[in-house]
Scaffold this active site. Structure first.
Site, PDB file in Angstrom:
ATOM      1  CE  LYS A  55      -7.531   2.080 -25.249  1.00 52.23           C
ATOM      2  NZ  LYS A  55      -7.733   2.885 -24.042  1.00 52.23           N
ATOM      3  CE1 TYR A  94      -4.360  -0.090  -0.288  1.00 53.48           C
ATOM      4  CE2 TYR A  94      -4.211  -1.833   1.341  1.00 53.48           C
ATOM      5  CZ  TYR A  94      -4.932  -1.151   0.376  1.00 53.48           C
ATOM      6  OH  TYR A  94      -6.210  -1.516   0.107  1.00 53.48           O
ATOM      7  CG  ASP A 100      -9.138  10.043 -23.634  1.00 50.61           C
ATOM      8  OD1 ASP A 100      -8.089   9.389 -23.800  1.00 50.61           O
ATOM      9  OD2 ASP A 100     -10.205   9.528 -23.278  1.00 50.61           O
ATOM     10  NE  ARG A 144      -6.051  -4.622 -19.762  1.00 51.29           N
ATOM     11  CZ  ARG A 144      -6.640  -4.145 -20.864  1.00 51.29           C
ATOM     12  NH1 ARG A 144      -7.604  -3.251 -20.773  1.00 51.29           N
ATOM     13  NH2 ARG A 144      -6.294  -4.578 -22.047  1.00 51.29           N
TER      14      ARG A 144
HETATM   15  N1  DSN Z   1     -12.283   0.101 -24.559  1.00 47.53           N
HETATM   16  C1  DSN Z   1     -11.370   1.057 -25.132  1.00 47.53           C
HETATM   17  C2  DSN Z   1     -11.330   0.979 -26.612  1.00 47.53           C
HETATM   18  O1  DSN Z   1     -11.461  -0.115 -27.105  1.00 47.53           O
HETATM   19  O2  DSN Z   1     -11.146   1.968 -27.281  1.00 47.53           O
HETATM   20  C3  DSN Z   1     -11.631   2.439 -24.700  1.00 47.53           C
HETATM   21  O3  DSN Z   1     -11.987   2.499 -23.385  1.00 47.53           O
END
Ligand code: DSN
Length: 417
Positions: free
Chosen positions: A230, A56, A201, A236
């Protein structure tokens, strides 16, 4: 046949071991075309399973609520410094658990309940957390949603008109299904004129921005959120970057405003991923993502598909499959049976519903991580077309699946034996 990459789990929990093995096999033998997914490096994967998961550490480096923070401070400070270097950020918070919490914490750092926000409509490429009526935040703030033009580009004139009409406190850009470049300078000019703050974003395109291949809003905008999993190819998780003047408000909004203890194992993995993204190879990776997307654009256009927004400048394509006598749901299902994973997606002005829309969204980050290049993309486009046309032909879908599996053997997934 892949073997499970774990040692201790098979010895104590067979049901879970089988599920992990199944998922490893699925990822190794199929083509991952979901635009928001990727494969992390073995080092990032390893970091997620370290002893930092036991700790923590509420607060921030040098200023925590619990003892024993010598090493959490090291990894969190490194993650922050590396992110600053990657994006040219004045201040970074690496604690958001994912993209939606990052967006909500960002809103609360700069807005009061009832404030007006101008953001993109979900069906035109926006995101649920950008004010879709099904979200709780849509009950707290007044979201006005802009759409793309008929031709499919961001309608800056509409943003300007709506900004003048509604005088929003915040103008929001950055999208989850939009395939074109964004003119942040133009949005900033509109925001300055009406006295609004600016937020981007960049979850989908963060890796391409970090690689210097797409416009970077961080030096220009007040606050920028992203996920790290991504195109950035990290674990994640989420992250917020902001101007120094908003640093305190942002940190307080993440903790204690919105979250409790940060996940230091994930933050460790973020630090490793950011170091990977700072290497010259990452720029080459980003370039190949974009080249691969361009090949898919050309091939699918030649095969008669309607590409929303007229094509792509990034890693993704939003495709209208209605001209092929299929819905997005049918296409997703057929492609799944053919070993190709995509997601159904609404298209601008879609006459259908979110669970059975007219489009599919595809992206190249994961395939590019496996080392696939232009020749493989030509094959992928042909398989997509064959599978959609053969949506009710189980034998043909099984045949494509075998061909996909054969190709995938030559392109191993990092971290899978
Ligand atoms: N779930 C994501 C996407 O596939 O773009 C965005 O939150």
């Amino acid at each position: 046949m892949p073997a499970i990459s774990k040692v201790f789990i098979p010895a104590q929990d067979d049901a879970i071991a089988q599920a992990i093995l199944g998922e490893e096999k699925r990822q190794a033998e199929g083509l991952e075309l979901i635009a928001s997914e990727n494969y992390v490096s073995p080092a990032v994967l390893e970091a997620l399973g370290t002893v930092f998961t036991n700790k923590y550490s509420e607060g921030y480096p040098g200023n925590r609520y619990y003892g024993g923070q010598t090493y959490t401070d090291v990894v969190e400070s490194l993650a922050i410094e590396r992110a600053k270097q990657l994006f040219g950020a004045e201040h970074v918070n690496v604690q958001p658990h994912s993209g939606a919490p990052a967006n909500i914490a960002a809103y609360f750092a700069i807005l009061e309940p009832g404030d007006t926000v101008l953001g993109m409509d979900l069906a035109h490429g926006g995101h649920l957390t950008h004010g879709h009526p099904v979200t709780y935040i849509a009950k707290l703030f007044k979201f006005i949603r802009y759409k793309t033009t008929e031709e499919g580009s961001i309608d800056y004139e509409e943003i300007e008109r709506l900004a003048r009409e509604h005088k929003p406190k915040l103008i929001l850009v950055g999208y989850s299904a939009y395939s074109r470049e964004i003119d942040y300078a133009r949005v900033k000019k509109i925001a300055d004129e009406v006295g609004a703050l600016t937020m981007a974003d960049i979850a989908h395109i963060a890796g391409l921005i970090a690689a210097g291949l797409m416009n970077n809003p961080v030096p220009l905008f007040d606050i920028v959120t992203t996920t790290t999993h991504k195109t950035l190819r990290g674990p994640r998780g989420g992250m917020i970057m902001c101007k120094a003047a908003l640093a305190k408000k942002t940190d307080k909004s993440v903790f204690p405003g919105f979250q409790g203890g940060p996940h230091e194992n994930t933050i460790t993995a973020k630090a490793i991923a950011f170091a990977e993204a700072l290497k010259p190879e990452f720029k080459e990776y980003g370039k190949q993502i974009m080249k691969n997307a361009k090949v898919l654009e050309k091939e699918l256009r030649e095969l008669g598909y309607k590409l929303m927004f007229g094509g792509t400048d990034n890693h993704l394509l939003l495709i209208d499959v209605s001209g092929k006598n299929a819905t997005g749901k049918e296409a997703e299902k057929a492609l799944d049976k053919a070993g190709i994973t995509v997601n159904k997606n609404m298209i601008p002005n879609d006459p259908r519903s979110p669970m059975d829309p007219s489009g599919i969204r595809i992206g190249t980050p994961a395939m590019t991580t496996r080392g696939m290049k232009e020749p493989e993309m030509v094959k992928v486009a042909k398989w997509i077309d064959r599978a959609i046309l053969a949506k009710n032909d189980e034998a043909e879908l099984a045949k494509i699946k075998d061909e996909v599996k054969e190709l995938c053997k030559g392109f191993p997934v990092p971290g899978i034996k």
